[in-house]
Design an enzyme around this catalytic site. Sequence first.
Site, short mmCIF file in Angstrom:
data_model
loop_
_atom_site.label_atom_id
_atom_site.label_comp_id
_atom_site.label_asym_id
_atom_site.label_seq_id
_atom_site.Cartn_x
_atom_site.Cartn_y
_atom_site.Cartn_z
N GLU A 27 44.20 45.97 55.86
CA GLU A 27 44.50 47.34 55.50
C GLU A 27 43.44 48.29 56.06
OE1 GLU A 27 45.25 49.59 51.17
OE2 GLU A 27 44.49 47.52 51.28
N LYS A 79 52.01 52.56 52.31
CA LYS A 79 51.75 51.79 51.10
C LYS A 79 52.53 52.41 49.94
CE LYS A 79 47.72 49.92 48.62
NZ LYS A 79 46.23 49.84 48.68
N CYS A 100 48.74 45.48 50.34
CA CYS A 100 47.77 45.19 49.28
C CYS A 100 48.34 45.33 47.86
CB CYS A 100 46.53 46.05 49.45
SG CYS A 100 45.11 45.42 48.52
N GLY A 138 61.57 -9.18 39.90
CA GLY A 138 60.26 -9.30 40.53
C GLY A 138 60.11 -8.33 41.68
N LEU A 141 60.47 -4.10 43.21
CA LEU A 141 59.94 -2.79 42.83
C LEU A 141 60.83 -2.03 41.86
CD1 LEU A 141 58.46 -1.33 46.15
CD2 LEU A 141 57.24 -1.69 44.01
N ASP A 142 62.14 -1.94 42.17
CA ASP A 142 63.01 -1.09 41.38
C ASP A 142 63.16 -1.56 39.94
OD1 ASP A 142 63.41 0.54 43.54
OD2 ASP A 142 65.27 -0.42 44.16
N ASN A 154 77.78 -10.62 47.42
CA ASN A 154 78.29 -9.77 46.34
C ASN A 154 78.70 -10.57 45.11
OD1 ASN A 154 77.83 -7.49 47.80
ND2 ASN A 154 79.94 -7.17 48.44
N TYR A 158 79.23 -2.65 45.05
CA TYR A 158 80.13 -1.84 44.23
C TYR A 158 80.55 -2.63 42.98
CZ TYR A 158 83.80 1.53 43.16
OH TYR A 158 84.57 2.49 42.55
#
Length: 636
Positions: A46, A115, A169, A358, A360-361, A441, A478
């Site tokens: 400014e 301004k 400003c 055993g 992660l998820d 599956n 599924y």
Amino acid sequence: MINDFIKVSAACPKTNVADINFNVENIKKCIDTAEIENSKIIVFPELCITSYTCADLFEQEILIKKSTTAIEALNTYLSNKDILVIVGAPLLYNYALYNCAYVLFKGKILGIVPKSYIPNYTEFYEKRWFTDGMNIKSKFVDLPSNKNIPFGTNLIFQCGEIKVGIEICEDLWVTIPPSSFLSLLGANIIVNPSASNEIVSKADYRKSLVSNQSARCISSYIYASSGVFESTTDLVFSGHLIIAENGSILNENKRFQRDNEVLTSIVDIHRLTSERLKNLSFRDSIKFCPFEAQIINFEYTKTEVTNFNRYIDPHPFVPSNKSERDIRCREIFNIQTSGLAKRFSHTRLNKAVVGISGGLDSTLALLVIVKTFDMLKIDRKNIITVTMPGFGTTDRTYNNALNLCKNLGTDLREINIVPACLLHFKDINHPVENHDVTYENVQARERTQILMDIANKEGGLLIGTGDLSELALGWCTYNGDHMSMYAVNCSIPKTLVRYLVKYVAEKEVDKNTSEILIDILDTPVSPELLPKDASGNITQKTEDLVGPYELHDFFLYYFIKQGAEPERILFLANKAFEDKYDEKTINDWFQKFLRRFFTQQFKRSAIPDGPKVGTISLSPRGDWRMPSDASFNTWI
């Protein structure tokens, strides 16, 4: 592709109070530095032409005249430069003095913005010299060598998709900043020439204002404040420079520097456009804008970013800062446990059933259940953990599953699925040596059937373990592991699952449990549906088949979050992973991602309830509604 981005700068030049020639020479040096860095917009503080702290010298005619002359000389200096310059200087208009931002480009003053709000409290008394400009719209002023210059607070400077709005400003500190309206009228880059003095803790508040306003406006925000060479009669200025984008700080300088300083960053215009497109509240707010914009068009010779040095996070779902990551992990656990607790209180059940492999998820799901039961003061023995070894189960995952459940004090049960699967193969006349998708599956559905039936028998809820990355790729069977009664991980990507488990290992469990969790983290991701090798090791590694999850999570983020076209996603991925994967590898896995994402939508159209924890969810009831038979040809 790089045209989606623009390089911008905030600058703080050395100044002498009221020494216009000295100030302009340093402004030129900053412009030259920005030009070398290929910056296309540079914002100065400014009133930096005169300096901000001239006080009653602003009433001296010679100061105002020389300021105007300096602006025109600077404009001439820019005649062959392909950079938009926003610089602060006073303007005498209709017998009133205005604190203004001059917009200069290739030898022309494109516009002047006054301004809007003039501070006149505590250490500020600008109204002694300046008049507020909030009501000035679509006016024109004449200077000696530039006529009919647009003048007003409603100016937006546009080159293609680049649309620049200006506030000065104090304008940022008021209840409704002018930038709020300018952004609704199209401005996606807000610049702020400022003079903000330093007192204890003000810098943090200022930074927060800039960050938050960039988020509210879904814009970039370039902030440049006066430096240490302003008068120190009563105040000290620090030269604070900030470049933000939609709530994130892209770059910030170290304050109190004693030389010319130019801070540069790359702004992602596409990201801002995408966010505005999705944010319907942003669009709906336009009706409340009290004025219309005056668009000032200009044209760059070239906008390509030749030195692309913007950091592209290869793991956009995971905070890179550890302390921030720990806070995020704690927050996610609170969301997961609160969602699950509500489901238990609603159903009036007090037993949970979860399959533990055993991996992660299932580990993360179990940790969420344990935390929820502790919060609800339900005995952990009401958590029925079922391990179901099959044809591909290895000793490592089997033992980790057993030890984890024992350490956490759950009701551990073991059911070997091999006999049931062999009988089923016989029933459907499927050769056991044929290790095709049916072979896999059958095992997944057998496990789900067991878990569902135990939940019915015990009067409990079957808790799902699948994560967001698996849903995106359709990497689930599924009506097998695809199904549950409540899915706690459904909006958590695989890259984040790992950090959540690591967070618990480091922060919330005893040493023995922590060691088990660390070993689970070190185990390759696998459904373990194919027979193990002669040494008893995993043969079916998920990432060998569908690709690295860190790549797929990256693709998912930009595909869903930004709706980015394939060319852009590949460009960003190649930048993010340039030291890890070559272009062909990234492209090949990206094609795989697109095909799987489209063809597996039918699974996402029928998924259980589960809490949204981040900005991306694939719930068909919430964030993502897509036809199951949509074609991927346009994207491939």
